[in-house]
Design a protein around this motif. Structure first.
Motif, PDB file in Angstrom:
ATOM      1  N   GLU A  23       0.827  -1.211   0.000  1.00  0.00           N
ATOM      2  CA  GLU A  23       0.000   0.000   0.000  1.00  0.00           C
ATOM      3  C   GLU A  23       0.860   1.258   0.000  1.00  0.00           C
ATOM      4  O   GLU A  23       0.568   2.224  -0.706  1.00  0.00           O
ATOM      5  CB  GLU A  23      -0.930   0.006   1.207  1.00  0.00           C
ATOM      6  CG  GLU A  23      -2.063  -0.983   1.121  1.00  0.00           C
ATOM      7  CD  GLU A  23      -2.917  -1.031   2.376  1.00  0.00           C
ATOM      8  OE1 GLU A  23      -2.709  -0.194   3.291  1.00  0.00           O
ATOM      9  OE2 GLU A  23      -3.787  -1.911   2.446  1.00  0.00           O
ATOM     10  N   GLN A  24       1.935   1.240   0.783  1.00  0.00           N
ATOM     11  CA  GLN A  24       2.850   2.376   0.812  1.00  0.00           C
ATOM     12  C   GLN A  24       3.480   2.588  -0.562  1.00  0.00           C
ATOM     13  O   GLN A  24       3.611   3.724  -1.020  1.00  0.00           O
ATOM     14  CB  GLN A  24       3.959   2.150   1.830  1.00  0.00           C
ATOM     15  CG  GLN A  24       3.539   2.252   3.260  1.00  0.00           C
ATOM     16  CD  GLN A  24       4.681   1.938   4.217  1.00  0.00           C
ATOM     17  OE1 GLN A  24       5.756   1.517   3.807  1.00  0.00           O
ATOM     18  NE2 GLN A  24       4.449   2.149   5.497  1.00  0.00           N
ATOM     19  N   PHE A  26       2.234   1.716  -3.465  1.00  0.00           N
ATOM     20  CA  PHE A  26       1.202   2.233  -4.368  1.00  0.00           C
ATOM     21  C   PHE A  26       1.025   3.736  -4.187  1.00  0.00           C
ATOM     22  O   PHE A  26       0.985   4.494  -5.165  1.00  0.00           O
ATOM     23  CB  PHE A  26      -0.128   1.506  -4.122  1.00  0.00           C
ATOM     24  CG  PHE A  26      -1.273   2.094  -4.880  1.00  0.00           C
ATOM     25  CD1 PHE A  26      -1.425   1.844  -6.235  1.00  0.00           C
ATOM     26  CD2 PHE A  26      -2.189   2.925  -4.256  1.00  0.00           C
ATOM     27  CE1 PHE A  26      -2.482   2.385  -6.946  1.00  0.00           C
ATOM     28  CE2 PHE A  26      -3.244   3.478  -4.954  1.00  0.00           C
ATOM     29  CZ  PHE A  26      -3.392   3.212  -6.310  1.00  0.00           C
ATOM     30  N   ARG A  27       0.913   4.167  -2.925  1.00  0.00           N
ATOM     31  CA  ARG A  27       0.718   5.594  -2.648  1.00  0.00           C
ATOM     32  C   ARG A  27       1.909   6.422  -3.135  1.00  0.00           C
ATOM     33  O   ARG A  27       1.739   7.514  -3.692  1.00  0.00           O
ATOM     34  CB  ARG A  27       0.493   5.809  -1.161  1.00  0.00           C
ATOM     35  CG  ARG A  27      -0.854   5.315  -0.702  1.00  0.00           C
ATOM     36  CD  ARG A  27      -1.124   5.706   0.743  1.00  0.00           C
ATOM     37  NE  ARG A  27      -2.412   5.169   1.149  1.00  0.00           N
ATOM     38  CZ  ARG A  27      -2.574   4.313   2.151  1.00  0.00           C
ATOM     39  NH1 ARG A  27      -1.544   3.914   2.851  1.00  0.00           N
ATOM     40  NH2 ARG A  27      -3.768   3.865   2.453  1.00  0.00           N
ATOM     41  N   ARG A  29       4.065   5.624  -5.551  1.00  0.00           N
ATOM     42  CA  ARG A  29       4.053   5.649  -7.017  1.00  0.00           C
ATOM     43  C   ARG A  29       3.031   6.669  -7.528  1.00  0.00           C
ATOM     44  O   ARG A  29       3.281   7.365  -8.510  1.00  0.00           O
ATOM     45  CB  ARG A  29       3.710   4.277  -7.575  1.00  0.00           C
ATOM     46  CG  ARG A  29       4.851   3.318  -7.558  1.00  0.00           C
ATOM     47  CD  ARG A  29       4.430   2.021  -8.201  1.00  0.00           C
ATOM     48  NE  ARG A  29       5.529   1.081  -8.241  1.00  0.00           N
ATOM     49  CZ  ARG A  29       5.381  -0.225  -8.369  1.00  0.00           C
ATOM     50  NH1 ARG A  29       4.178  -0.750  -8.467  1.00  0.00           N
ATOM     51  NH2 ARG A  29       6.431  -1.012  -8.404  1.00  0.00           N
ATOM     52  N   PHE A  30       1.899   6.736  -6.867  1.00  0.00           N
ATOM     53  CA  PHE A  30       0.851   7.681  -7.250  1.00  0.00           C
ATOM     54  C   PHE A  30       1.352   9.119  -7.068  1.00  0.00           C
ATOM     55  O   PHE A  30       1.164   9.967  -7.941  1.00  0.00           O
ATOM     56  CB  PHE A  30      -0.399   7.426  -6.406  1.00  0.00           C
ATOM     57  CG  PHE A  30      -1.625   8.094  -6.909  1.00  0.00           C
ATOM     58  CD1 PHE A  30      -2.094   9.247  -6.319  1.00  0.00           C
ATOM     59  CD2 PHE A  30      -2.318   7.571  -7.981  1.00  0.00           C
ATOM     60  CE1 PHE A  30      -3.230   9.875  -6.778  1.00  0.00           C
ATOM     61  CE2 PHE A  30      -3.465   8.183  -8.453  1.00  0.00           C
ATOM     62  CZ  PHE A  30      -3.924   9.345  -7.857  1.00  0.00           C
ATOM     63  N   GLN A  31       2.008   9.386  -5.954  1.00  0.00           N
ATOM     64  CA  GLN A  31       2.534  10.722  -5.692  1.00  0.00           C
ATOM     65  C   GLN A  31       3.612  11.099  -6.701  1.00  0.00           C
ATOM     66  O   GLN A  31       3.668  12.238  -7.163  1.00  0.00           O
ATOM     67  CB  GLN A  31       3.104  10.812  -4.280  1.00  0.00           C
ATOM     68  CG  GLN A  31       2.056  10.809  -3.200  1.00  0.00           C
ATOM     69  CD  GLN A  31       2.656  10.794  -1.809  1.00  0.00           C
ATOM     70  OE1 GLN A  31       3.873  10.678  -1.649  1.00  0.00           O
ATOM     71  NE2 GLN A  31       1.807  10.906  -0.796  1.00  0.00           N
ATOM     72  N   SER A  33       3.883   9.983  -9.764  1.00  0.00           N
ATOM     73  CA  SER A  33       3.251  10.220 -11.067  1.00  0.00           C
ATOM     74  C   SER A  33       2.570  11.586 -11.135  1.00  0.00           C
ATOM     75  O   SER A  33       2.490  12.182 -12.212  1.00  0.00           O
ATOM     76  CB  SER A  33       2.250   9.117 -11.393  1.00  0.00           C
ATOM     77  OG  SER A  33       1.133   9.205 -10.537  1.00  0.00           O
ATOM     78  N   LEU A  34       2.102  12.077  -9.984  1.00  0.00           N
ATOM     79  CA  LEU A  34       1.480  13.397  -9.945  1.00  0.00           C
ATOM     80  C   LEU A  34       2.511  14.520  -9.790  1.00  0.00           C
ATOM     81  O   LEU A  34       2.163  15.694  -9.856  1.00  0.00           O
ATOM     82  CB  LEU A  34       0.484  13.487  -8.793  1.00  0.00           C
ATOM     83  CG  LEU A  34      -0.772  12.634  -8.928  1.00  0.00           C
ATOM     84  CD1 LEU A  34      -1.630  12.752  -7.682  1.00  0.00           C
ATOM     85  CD2 LEU A  34      -1.565  13.048 -10.153  1.00  0.00           C
ATOM     86  N   GLN A  36       4.194  15.140  -7.063  1.00  0.00           N
ATOM     87  CA  GLN A  36       4.192  15.643  -5.693  1.00  0.00           C
ATOM     88  C   GLN A  36       5.411  15.186  -4.906  1.00  0.00           C
ATOM     89  O   GLN A  36       5.774  15.775  -3.905  1.00  0.00           O
ATOM     90  CB  GLN A  36       2.936  15.183  -4.952  1.00  0.00           C
ATOM     91  CG  GLN A  36       1.662  15.743  -5.508  1.00  0.00           C
ATOM     92  CD  GLN A  36       0.434  15.182  -4.793  1.00  0.00           C
ATOM     93  OE1 GLN A  36       0.553  14.298  -3.964  1.00  0.00           O
ATOM     94  NE2 GLN A  36      -0.723  15.710  -5.137  1.00  0.00           N
TER      95      GLN A  36
END
Length: 82
Positions: A23-24, A26-27, A29-31, A33-34, A36
């Motif tokens: 989960e960490q 995933f979060r 990777r999401f950040q 990609s944005l 951030q």
């Protein structure tokens, strides 16, 4: 998390730790990609930790730890039988 700490966890704790780490990852990777976060080092660390957890779980499943000594001592006996 160090490998010795991972090995000392129970099977349930190991599964929970794998889920939490995934989960960490995933979060993060999401950040990334944005735009951030620029956490390349943390990405590598989390991927490595997941791999270590999965390796320890697989070793337990195959009961490799402790069985390696038995197979090593049985190997010379098999060579002599041929």
């Amino acid at each position: 998390m160090e490998l010795e700490k991972i090995r000392s966890l129970s099977d349930e704790e190991l599964a929970h730790q794998e889920k939490t780490t995934a989960e960490q990852l995933f979060r993060l990777r999401f950040q990334v990609s944005l735009g951030q976060n620029d956490g390349v080092k943390k990405l590598r660390q989390l991927r490595k930790e997941i791999a270590q957890i999965k390796t320890v779980a697989r070793e337990r499943e195959l009961s490799i730890r402790g069985a390696a000594k038995d197979s090593a001592s049985a190997a010379p006996a098999l060579k002599g039988a041929r």
